[in-house]
Motif scaffolding. Structure first.
Motif, PDB file in Angstrom:
ATOM      1  N   UNK A  96      -7.075  -7.202  -5.056  1.00  0.00           N
ATOM      2  CA  UNK A  96      -6.080  -6.533  -4.211  1.00  0.00           C
ATOM      3  C   UNK A  96      -5.008  -5.844  -5.036  1.00  0.00           C
ATOM      4  N   UNK A  97      -4.637  -6.457  -6.162  1.00  0.00           N
ATOM      5  CA  UNK A  97      -3.507  -5.915  -6.916  1.00  0.00           C
ATOM      6  C   UNK A  97      -3.915  -4.798  -7.882  1.00  0.00           C
ATOM      7  N   UNK A  98      -5.053  -4.963  -8.520  1.00  0.00           N
ATOM      8  CA  UNK A  98      -5.364  -4.056  -9.625  1.00  0.00           C
ATOM      9  C   UNK A  98      -6.511  -3.086  -9.348  1.00  0.00           C
ATOM     10  N   UNK A  99      -7.186  -3.199  -8.225  1.00  0.00           N
ATOM     11  CA  UNK A  99      -8.350  -2.335  -7.998  1.00  0.00           C
ATOM     12  C   UNK A  99      -8.102  -1.378  -6.828  1.00  0.00           C
ATOM     13  N   UNK A 100      -8.612  -0.134  -6.947  1.00  0.00           N
ATOM     14  CA  UNK A 100      -8.379   0.856  -5.881  1.00  0.00           C
ATOM     15  C   UNK A 100      -9.363   0.691  -4.723  1.00  0.00           C
ATOM     16  N   UNK A 101      -9.199  -0.358  -3.955  1.00  0.00           N
ATOM     17  CA  UNK A 101     -10.128  -0.588  -2.843  1.00  0.00           C
ATOM     18  C   UNK A 101      -9.660   0.209  -1.633  1.00  0.00           C
ATOM     19  N   UNK A 102     -10.548   0.974  -1.005  1.00  0.00           N
ATOM     20  CA  UNK A 102     -10.122   1.720   0.186  1.00  0.00           C
ATOM     21  C   UNK A 102      -9.703   0.763   1.313  1.00  0.00           C
ATOM     22  N   UNK A 103      -8.580   1.041   1.903  1.00  0.00           N
ATOM     23  CA  UNK A 103      -8.101   0.234   3.036  1.00  0.00           C
ATOM     24  C   UNK A 103      -7.593  -1.126   2.619  1.00  0.00           C
ATOM     25  N   UNK A 104      -7.128  -1.267   1.374  1.00  0.00           N
ATOM     26  CA  UNK A 104      -6.753  -2.622   0.954  1.00  0.00           C
ATOM     27  C   UNK A 104      -5.426  -3.075   1.551  1.00  0.00           C
ATOM     28  N   UNK A 105      -4.555  -2.115   1.853  1.00  0.00           N
ATOM     29  CA  UNK A 105      -3.253  -2.513   2.372  1.00  0.00           C
ATOM     30  C   UNK A 105      -3.349  -3.210   3.732  1.00  0.00           C
ATOM     31  N   UNK A 106      -4.022  -2.563   4.712  1.00  0.00           N
ATOM     32  CA  UNK A 106      -4.164  -3.279   5.994  1.00  0.00           C
ATOM     33  C   UNK A 106      -4.931  -4.588   5.844  1.00  0.00           C
ATOM     34  N   UNK A 107      -5.923  -4.591   4.936  1.00  0.00           N
ATOM     35  CA  UNK A 107      -6.707  -5.821   4.762  1.00  0.00           C
ATOM     36  C   UNK A 107      -5.825  -6.951   4.234  1.00  0.00           C
ATOM     37  N   UNK A 108      -4.986  -6.593   3.227  1.00  0.00           N
ATOM     38  CA  UNK A 108      -4.115  -7.617   2.651  1.00  0.00           C
ATOM     39  C   UNK A 108      -3.091  -8.096   3.677  1.00  0.00           C
ATOM     40  N   UNK A 109      -2.556  -7.165   4.450  1.00  0.00           N
ATOM     41  CA  UNK A 109      -1.591  -7.559   5.474  1.00  0.00           C
ATOM     42  C   UNK A 109      -2.217  -8.490   6.509  1.00  0.00           C
ATOM     43  N   UNK A 110      -3.492  -8.230   6.814  1.00  0.00           N
ATOM     44  CA  UNK A 110      -4.191  -9.091   7.766  1.00  0.00           C
ATOM     45  C   UNK A 110      -4.286 -10.519   7.204  1.00  0.00           C
ATOM     46  N   UNK A 111      -4.651 -10.604   5.918  1.00  0.00           N
ATOM     47  CA  UNK A 111      -4.740 -11.924   5.283  1.00  0.00           C
ATOM     48  C   UNK A 111      -3.370 -12.603   5.308  1.00  0.00           C
ATOM     49  N   UNK A 112      -2.327 -11.817   4.983  1.00  0.00           N
ATOM     50  CA  UNK A 112      -0.975 -12.349   4.934  1.00  0.00           C
ATOM     51  C   UNK A 112      -0.529 -12.855   6.317  1.00  0.00           C
ATOM     52  N   UNK A 113      -0.912 -12.113   7.338  1.00  0.00           N
ATOM     53  CA  UNK A 113      -0.486 -12.461   8.699  1.00  0.00           C
ATOM     54  C   UNK A 113      -1.018 -13.827   9.132  1.00  0.00           C
ATOM     55  N   UNK A 114      -2.137 -14.272   8.527  1.00  0.00           N
ATOM     56  CA  UNK A 114      -2.678 -15.569   8.927  1.00  0.00           C
ATOM     57  C   UNK A 114      -1.731 -16.716   8.583  1.00  0.00           C
ATOM     58  N   UNK A 115      -0.769 -16.450   7.679  1.00  0.00           N
ATOM     59  CA  UNK A 115       0.196 -17.511   7.339  1.00  0.00           C
ATOM     60  C   UNK A 115       1.101 -17.842   8.523  1.00  0.00           C
TER      61      UNK A 115
END
Lengths: 288, 274
Positions: B96-115
């Protein structure tokens, strides 16, 4: 670049699959079940909003919701303020060996499981021979049945929760105060600010982001209080300490009314989100 | 700190109050340990009853209540979850931090939201899933909910601190992707990994609701569940449940004594950076 993206996908896929399958999918399943009647034996049948309609007439749930709110209102401010003052004192005045020793001691209850904590607090609160009543007896004060009395039981449960979590928040505040730049504090000392002025006008405002986080965590955790209630009082006496999480547990895993329990769980989720929004407004509003 | 601060009466009152507060934090635990060495059928515990050379309450737990099993189960759950959480958190955080994955921001936010999601919302359906998959009473089921957003979030904060120049330099030198991850990135975030392991250890060791619902067979119980079931039908000797509670406290406490820095700094960093 494309190759880097492929590597990236390779890195996140295994973890993403676990989180999608065992964390995000269950959330949507719970949402789905909340519109069904489901007892594990037969497959779920769709009942639209019936479960939610029943929430409004369930007096046991209303009691639990009320208890949970009181529990949050006792624990969150108490543990936040206590942690803030203790951390401030340790950082400002006891920044020495003894202070660091106290800090390590205050953290110890955080290590205990709620089950172990409840096991010992049960005999501390005990009516006959409990530590508190024995202690009061030394001064000739007649003790009481702390956990057996509906008036005191919830407060007693909250105190155990504060006891267990205050060390955690103290550490966070302590680190935050140490992070408040030394220059700022020294400047205020030179300007002749008293310690109290320094706390209210310099430390506290700079600690706002940390306070915000501690309050957020505290609210989220306190709203889910289960372990301690299960072990210390079992929700009693007369439902005086039953919380939402405890009610969800007993509907889902004792009565196997999965659909109904899911509706209560979704209600809990909405309550937490709602309070989080209000709290965000509150903290942002103060900034202006 | 000025000298007048030190001398003032208020300062000493403060010291006494904070010391008392610290004492209040440990008195219940000292009491727990004392009673675990006593034999008493009533709540009235006299100091004469406490004998620190008498381990019979502990022996009873292992001989009559088969506490070796829950102790072993808890240790297995802890070790497996520490390893899995480490792998998942490091790989995901790095991706998530170092690779240019398409759509990583919404994906990371989704993971974060599970907290933000209360555990109960997840646990009911996870329980249904495990039941249908015949995975109740397995170690896999016990470990699964410990994998979560927290570790990924925390490791990302630290992997962000790894300079991109280092990674690019390694790439130019012809270092393979796997080696960059294992030999450049991971060594630089080692302290954070230790902290995360300590955290995972504590939450795995102390978790209660999930093992309570997912284990129906006694031989799969964890230490918290075994401790909890002890008191309900054993009110005759308060030494037994206290010995069980002391046992479950002793392991994280020993770890704390050995790794206090990781505990304290981990929480502090999580708090300040988060």
């Amino acid at each position: 670049m494309r190759r880097q993206a492929a590597y990236g996908i390779a890195y996140i896929s295994p973890g993403m699959l676990i989180i999608l399958a065992f964390c995000i999918l269950p959330i949507f399943m719970t949402l789905y079940y909340s519109f069904t009647s489901y007892n594990l034996a037969q497959s779920p049948t769709f009942v639209a909003l019936q479960n939610y309609e029943k929430l409004f007439t369930n007096s046991q749930l209303r009691k639990a919701l009320w208890n949970t709110v009181i529990y949050v209102i006792i624990t969150v401010p108490l543990q936040t303020l206590l942690a803030m003052f203790v951390a401030n004192f340790l950082a400002e005045y006891l920044n020495n060996r003894y202070g660091r020793f106290l800090r390590s001691v205050i953290f110890i209850p955080t290590l205990v499981s709620y089950v172990a904590a409840a096991t010992v607090w049960e005999i501390i609160y005990a009516d006959k021979g409990g530590l508190i009543n024995e202690f009061l007896g030394l001064f000739g004060i007649k003790g009481m049945n702390w956990l057996g009395d509906p008036k005191t039981a919830l407060i007693c449960v909250s105190i155990v929760a504060v006891w267990k979590s205050v060390g955690y928040f103290t550490i966070i505040f302590y680190a935050g105060i140490m992070n408040v730049s030394v220059d700022v504090r020294e400047a205020s000392i030179i300007d002749g600010a008293t310690p109290r002025q320094r706390f209210w006008h310099i430390t506290a405002p700079l600690l706002k982001p940390i306070t915000y986080m501690n309050v957020t965590l505290g609210i989220i955790w306190s709203f889910q209080a289960f372990d301690i209630v299960y072990k210390l009082t079992g929700g009693g006496p007369f439902n005086a300490t039953s919380t939402i999480a405890y009610v969800i547990y007993s509907y889902a895993f004792q009565d196997y009314r999965i659909g109904y329990a899911c509706a209560i769980a979704i209600l809990l989720l909405l309550v937490i989100l709602f309070i989080h929004l209000i709290q965000q407004q509150f903290f942002e509003g103060k900034e202006d | 700190m000025t000298k007048s601060d030190r001398r003032s009466a208020r300062y000493y009152i403060g010291v006494v109050l904070v010391s008392l507060f610290a004492l209040m934090c440990v008195v219940p635990l000292i009491y727990m340990i004392c009673v675990s060495f006593a034999h008493t059928s009533t709540m009235y515990i006299k100091f004469d009853d406490i004998d620190f050379t008498d381990f019979s309450n502990y022996v009873y737990l292992f001989v009559n209540k088969d506490f070796g099993k829950p102790l072993l189960n808890s240790l297995i759950v802890v070790v497996v979850s520490v390893i899995i959480v480490d792998i998942v958190s490091c790989t995901m955080a790095y991706g998530f931090e170092k690779k240019p994955i398409p759509g990583k921001k919404p994906m990371f936010n989704m993971v974060l939201a599970t907290m933000m999601i209360p555990t109960q919302v997840v646990f009911i359906s996870l329980y249904v899933m495990m039941r249908k998959a015949n995975m109740m009473n397995t170690y896999v089921a016990l470990v699964i909910p410990l994998v979560g957003a927290f570790g990924i979030f925390m490791m990302r904060q630290f992997i962000r601190g790894v300079p991109n120049d280092f990674i690019e330099a390694a790439q130019i030198d012809g270092c393979s992707e796997i080696r960059i991850f294992l030999q450049v990135v991971l060594p630089m975030v080692k302290p954070a990994r230790v902290t995360l392991a300590v955290f995972t250890f504590n939450s795995a060791w102390n978790m209660f609701l999930w093992p309570l619902i997912i284990t129906t067979r006694n031989e799969m119980q964890t230490l918290t569940v075994a401790t909890s079931s002890l008191t309900s039908h054993l009110a005759t000797n308060y030494g037994y449940p206290m010995a069980a509670a002391t046992l479950s406290f002793a392991v994280p406490f020993l770890l704390y004594c050995l790794m206090q820095k990781q505990f304290v700094e981990g929480i502090a960093l999580g708090g300040v950076k988060g």
